[in-house]
Motif scaffolding. Structure first.
Motif, short mmCIF file in Angstrom:
data_model
loop_
_atom_site.label_atom_id
_atom_site.label_comp_id
_atom_site.label_asym_id
_atom_site.label_seq_id
_atom_site.Cartn_x
_atom_site.Cartn_y
_atom_site.Cartn_z
N THR A 127 0.83 -1.21 0.00
CA THR A 127 0.00 0.00 0.00
C THR A 127 0.86 1.26 0.00
O THR A 127 0.50 2.24 -0.64
CB THR A 127 -0.99 0.01 1.18
N ILE A 128 2.01 1.23 0.67
CA ILE A 128 2.93 2.37 0.64
C ILE A 128 3.43 2.56 -0.79
O ILE A 128 3.48 3.69 -1.30
CB ILE A 128 4.11 2.16 1.61
N ARG A 131 0.83 4.17 -2.97
CA ARG A 131 0.63 5.59 -2.66
C ARG A 131 1.74 6.46 -3.19
O ARG A 131 1.54 7.62 -3.52
CB ARG A 131 0.51 5.81 -1.14
N THR A 132 2.95 5.92 -3.24
CA THR A 132 4.09 6.74 -3.67
C THR A 132 4.41 6.39 -5.09
O THR A 132 4.94 6.96 -5.88
CB THR A 132 5.32 6.51 -2.78
#
Length: 132
Positions: A127-128, A131-132
């Motif tokens: 998920t990180i 997002r990035t």
């Protein structure tokens, strides 16, 4: 006669992702403080530090820490599971290495719960990344 068991000493492993974090010491200082607080009176006989992305599974310092723990009958201690890796397979390799390890943030973790926490860490990495 004293029948108390003397706990095995610790070998500490610390990891940050970038050279900047390694130079500043910010992430490392927090990890060291967490591990030292967790260890209490149990000696930490060696410390190994790695500056490497958690996505990479080649970790010479981790391998050295595992070997040090093995030959000294020590337990590997890590401040947080996600400092080890956010990869389920990689964490299972450590679990299967025959070296006892403990995470200061999850001291009651066992062979069942390590899988659950490793899966959550891997999901968090995904998920990180999204997002990035």
């Amino acid at each position: 006669m004293n029948t108390e068991t003397i706990p095995a000493p610790f070998v500490a492993y610390f990891r940050v992702s970038t050279q900047k974090q390694g130079i500043s010491g910010l992430g490392l200082d927090a990890q060291r403080a967490t591990v030292r607080s967790f260890a209490g009176a149990v000696p930490i006989i060696a410390e190994f530090t790695e500056i490497e992305s958690g996505k990479k599974n080649v970790r010479p310092q981790l391998e050295a820490a595992i070997e040090c723990a093995r030959v000294n009958g020590a337990r590997l201690v890590i401040a947080k599971l996600d400092r080890l890796s956010r990869n389920l397979g990689f964490i299972f390799l450590l679990r299967d290495s025959k070296v006892d390890f403990v995470c200061a943030d999850l001291p009651d973790m066992n062979t069942l719960t390590v899988g659950f926490h490793a899966l959550l860490a891997q999901y968090e990495r995904e998920t990180i990344s999204a997002r990035t």
